[in-house]
Design a protein around this motif. Sequence first.
Motif, PDB file in Angstrom:
ATOM      1  N   LEU A  44       0.820  -1.215   0.000  1.00 47.51           N
ATOM      2  CA  LEU A  44       0.000   0.000   0.000  1.00 47.51           C
ATOM      3  C   LEU A  44       0.856   1.269   0.000  1.00 47.51           C
ATOM      4  O   LEU A  44       0.398   2.320  -0.444  1.00 47.51           O
ATOM      5  CB  LEU A  44      -0.974  -0.006   1.187  1.00 47.51           C
ATOM      6  CG  LEU A  44      -2.047  -1.109   1.149  1.00 47.51           C
ATOM      7  CD1 LEU A  44      -3.014  -0.961   2.320  1.00 47.51           C
ATOM      8  CD2 LEU A  44      -2.827  -1.074  -0.162  1.00 47.51           C
ATOM      9  N   CYS A  63       1.682   1.761   9.400  1.00 45.38           N
ATOM     10  CA  CYS A  63       0.910   1.583  10.637  1.00 45.38           C
ATOM     11  C   CYS A  63      -0.008   0.387  10.475  1.00 45.38           C
ATOM     12  O   CYS A  63      -0.926   0.407   9.664  1.00 45.38           O
ATOM     13  CB  CYS A  63       0.096   2.841  10.943  1.00 45.38           C
ATOM     14  SG  CYS A  63      -0.903   2.674  12.439  1.00 45.38           S
ATOM     15  N   LEU A 143     -15.600   5.166  10.827  1.00 47.82           N
ATOM     16  CA  LEU A 143     -16.580   4.740   9.822  1.00 47.82           C
ATOM     17  C   LEU A 143     -17.288   3.477  10.292  1.00 47.82           C
ATOM     18  O   LEU A 143     -16.630   2.502  10.685  1.00 47.82           O
ATOM     19  CB  LEU A 143     -15.868   4.454   8.495  1.00 47.82           C
ATOM     20  CG  LEU A 143     -15.719   5.613   7.507  1.00 47.82           C
ATOM     21  CD1 LEU A 143     -17.090   6.134   7.066  1.00 47.82           C
ATOM     22  CD2 LEU A 143     -14.904   6.749   8.069  1.00 47.82           C
TER      23      LEU A 143
HETATM   24  O1  0WD Z   1     -19.417  -0.041   1.782  1.00 44.25           O
HETATM   25  C1  0WD Z   1     -18.383   0.314   2.321  1.00 44.25           C
HETATM   26  N1  0WD Z   1     -17.246   0.316   1.671  1.00 44.25           N
HETATM   27  C2  0WD Z   1     -18.429   0.769   3.739  1.00 44.25           C
HETATM   28  C3  0WD Z   1     -17.278   0.838   4.487  1.00 44.25           C
HETATM   29  C4  0WD Z   1     -19.741   1.124   4.311  1.00 44.25           C
HETATM   30  C5  0WD Z   1     -19.685   1.574   5.685  1.00 44.25           C
HETATM   31  C6  0WD Z   1     -18.518   1.603   6.379  1.00 44.25           C
HETATM   32  N2  0WD Z   1     -17.328   1.234   5.791  1.00 44.25           N
HETATM   33  C7  0WD Z   1     -16.110   1.297   6.588  1.00 44.25           C
HETATM   34  C8  0WD Z   1     -15.246   0.072   6.625  1.00 44.25           C
HETATM   35  O2  0WD Z   1     -15.771  -0.926   7.475  1.00 44.25           O
HETATM   36  C9  0WD Z   1     -13.958   0.663   7.169  1.00 44.25           C
HETATM   37  O3  0WD Z   1     -14.075   0.842   8.574  1.00 44.25           O
HETATM   38  O4  0WD Z   1     -15.261   2.288   6.083  1.00 44.25           O
HETATM   39  C10 0WD Z   1     -13.935   2.035   6.506  1.00 44.25           C
HETATM   40  C11 0WD Z   1     -13.025   2.155   5.302  1.00 44.25           C
HETATM   41  O5  0WD Z   1     -13.254   1.084   4.421  1.00 44.25           O
HETATM   42  P1  0WD Z   1     -13.262   1.177   2.829  1.00 44.25           P
HETATM   43  O6  0WD Z   1     -12.890   2.523   2.389  1.00 44.25           O
HETATM   44  O7  0WD Z   1     -14.531   0.569   2.370  1.00 44.25           O
HETATM   45  O8  0WD Z   1     -12.156   0.097   2.424  1.00 44.25           O
HETATM   46  P2  0WD Z   1     -10.614   0.135   1.994  1.00 44.25           P
HETATM   47  O9  0WD Z   1     -10.371   1.127   0.927  1.00 44.25           O
HETATM   48  O10 0WD Z   1     -10.244  -1.290   1.685  1.00 44.25           O
HETATM   49  O11 0WD Z   1      -9.866   0.616   3.303  1.00 44.25           O
HETATM   50  C12 0WD Z   1      -9.845  -0.131   4.491  1.00 44.25           C
HETATM   51  C13 0WD Z   1      -8.411  -0.221   4.938  1.00 44.25           C
HETATM   52  C14 0WD Z   1      -7.568  -1.405   4.517  1.00 44.25           C
HETATM   53  O12 0WD Z   1      -7.586  -1.719   3.283  1.00 44.25           O
HETATM   54  P3  0WD Z   1      -7.426  -3.302   2.865  1.00 44.25           P
HETATM   55  O13 0WD Z   1      -8.484  -3.406   1.814  1.00 44.25           O
HETATM   56  O14 0WD Z   1      -6.043  -3.374   2.384  1.00 44.25           O
HETATM   57  O15 0WD Z   1      -7.722  -4.211   4.052  1.00 44.25           O
HETATM   58  O16 0WD Z   1      -8.239  -0.454   6.300  1.00 44.25           O
HETATM   59  C15 0WD Z   1      -6.850  -0.641   6.490  1.00 44.25           C
HETATM   60  C16 0WD Z   1      -6.257  -0.993   5.162  1.00 44.25           C
HETATM   61  O17 0WD Z   1      -5.581   0.083   4.618  1.00 44.25           O
HETATM   62  N3  0WD Z   1      -6.521  -1.716   7.383  1.00 44.25           N
HETATM   63  C17 0WD Z   1      -5.585  -1.580   8.323  1.00 44.25           C
HETATM   64  N4  0WD Z   1      -4.838  -0.523   8.681  1.00 44.25           N
HETATM   65  C18 0WD Z   1      -3.970  -0.697   9.670  1.00 44.25           C
HETATM   66  N5  0WD Z   1      -3.809  -1.869  10.305  1.00 44.25           N
HETATM   67  C19 0WD Z   1      -5.490  -2.835   8.933  1.00 44.25           C
HETATM   68  C20 0WD Z   1      -4.538  -2.953   9.967  1.00 44.25           C
HETATM   69  N6  0WD Z   1      -4.337  -4.123  10.621  1.00 44.25           N
HETATM   70  N7  0WD Z   1      -6.360  -3.692   8.345  1.00 44.25           N
HETATM   71  C21 0WD Z   1      -6.993  -2.994   7.399  1.00 44.25           C
END
Ligand code: 0WD
Length: 254
Positions: A44, A63, A143
């Motif tokens: 990332l 992080c 979120l």
């Molecule tokens: O429909 C949706 N996309 C919704 C998302 C609807 C309502 C809420 N959300 C929430 C998600 O649950 C999350 O809390 O929004 C937040 C952001 O999610 P996002 O924008 O949908 O997803 P994404 O772009 O994948 O970002 C989430 C990121 C991770 O990405 P990946 O896909 O690589 O798991 O959370 C981060 C990571 O960058 N992440 C972490 N960061 C630090 N330490 C870790 C970790 N252990 N695990 C995941």
Amino acid sequence: SGLMQGKRGVVLGVANNRSIAWGIAKAARAAGAEIALTYQGDALKKRVEPLAADLGGLVLGHCDVTDPTTIDAVFDVLKEKWGKIDFVVHAIAFSDKDQLDGRYIETTQDNFSKSMLISCYSLTAIAQRAEKLMTDGGSIITLTYYGAEKWMPHYNVMGVAKAALEASVRYLAADLGEKNIRVNAISAGPIKTLAASGIGDFRYILKWNEYNAPLRRTVTIEEVGDSALYLLSDLSRGVTGEVHHVDSGYHVVG
Ligand code: 0WD
């Protein structure tokens, strides 16, 4: 506008330019804020560095919220560079993909713990560090999703983790209120991101929202970003412990 002029904050959870965190970072920057980003792992890093450059922002480093030394490290960099901060955006969640399908009852202890640690406890871990740097008060947002309030197909352990996250928002708001640090959540409607692609039947969930939400459509990361400006700025200075829905109104019908 200059709504965020003079404010500095950190945005955690940018994975790529479709991330909700990116929508919020862009909106905050456009309103005058200075932004710092973190990334999770080298894969990332390559995506986050150019995005941070687009915003003229800082990259604080790696992080991973499962490793507290990496949280300390990025807050040490923040302290060294800026001394104090005004806001934090927590947009992090994780659960094993194979358990975001089928029945909640199949959740394993291991994935339950991991999902709760990354998707819920991490907000508290980050608030602990942020409190020390929010010497003039501040705003912390996270979120969440409607699956915290109601059963949703395939959301499973994430729904349980989001319910605990929303409860954490209330407890953190009470703890930090006397320091004028506010803690709120945005409950976003479904958006096609990397994390969302792990959820079973996600396309169907998007369609269902389009047909049933009052606005008859889904929301964009730019719309979540604009709503976040309210919670991050002084416009919401009287608001804490709140869960604000940015979901085309789906929560009134679902
Ligand atoms: O429909 C949706 N996309 C919704 C998302 C609807 C309502 C809420 N959300 C929430 C998600 O649950 C999350 O809390 O929004 C937040 C952001 O999610 P996002 O924008 O949908 O997803 P994404 O772009 O994948 O970002 C989430 C990121 C991770 O990405 P990946 O896909 O690589 O798991 O959370 C981060 C990571 O960058 N992440 C972490 N960061 C630090 N330490 C870790 C970790 N252990 N695990 C995941």
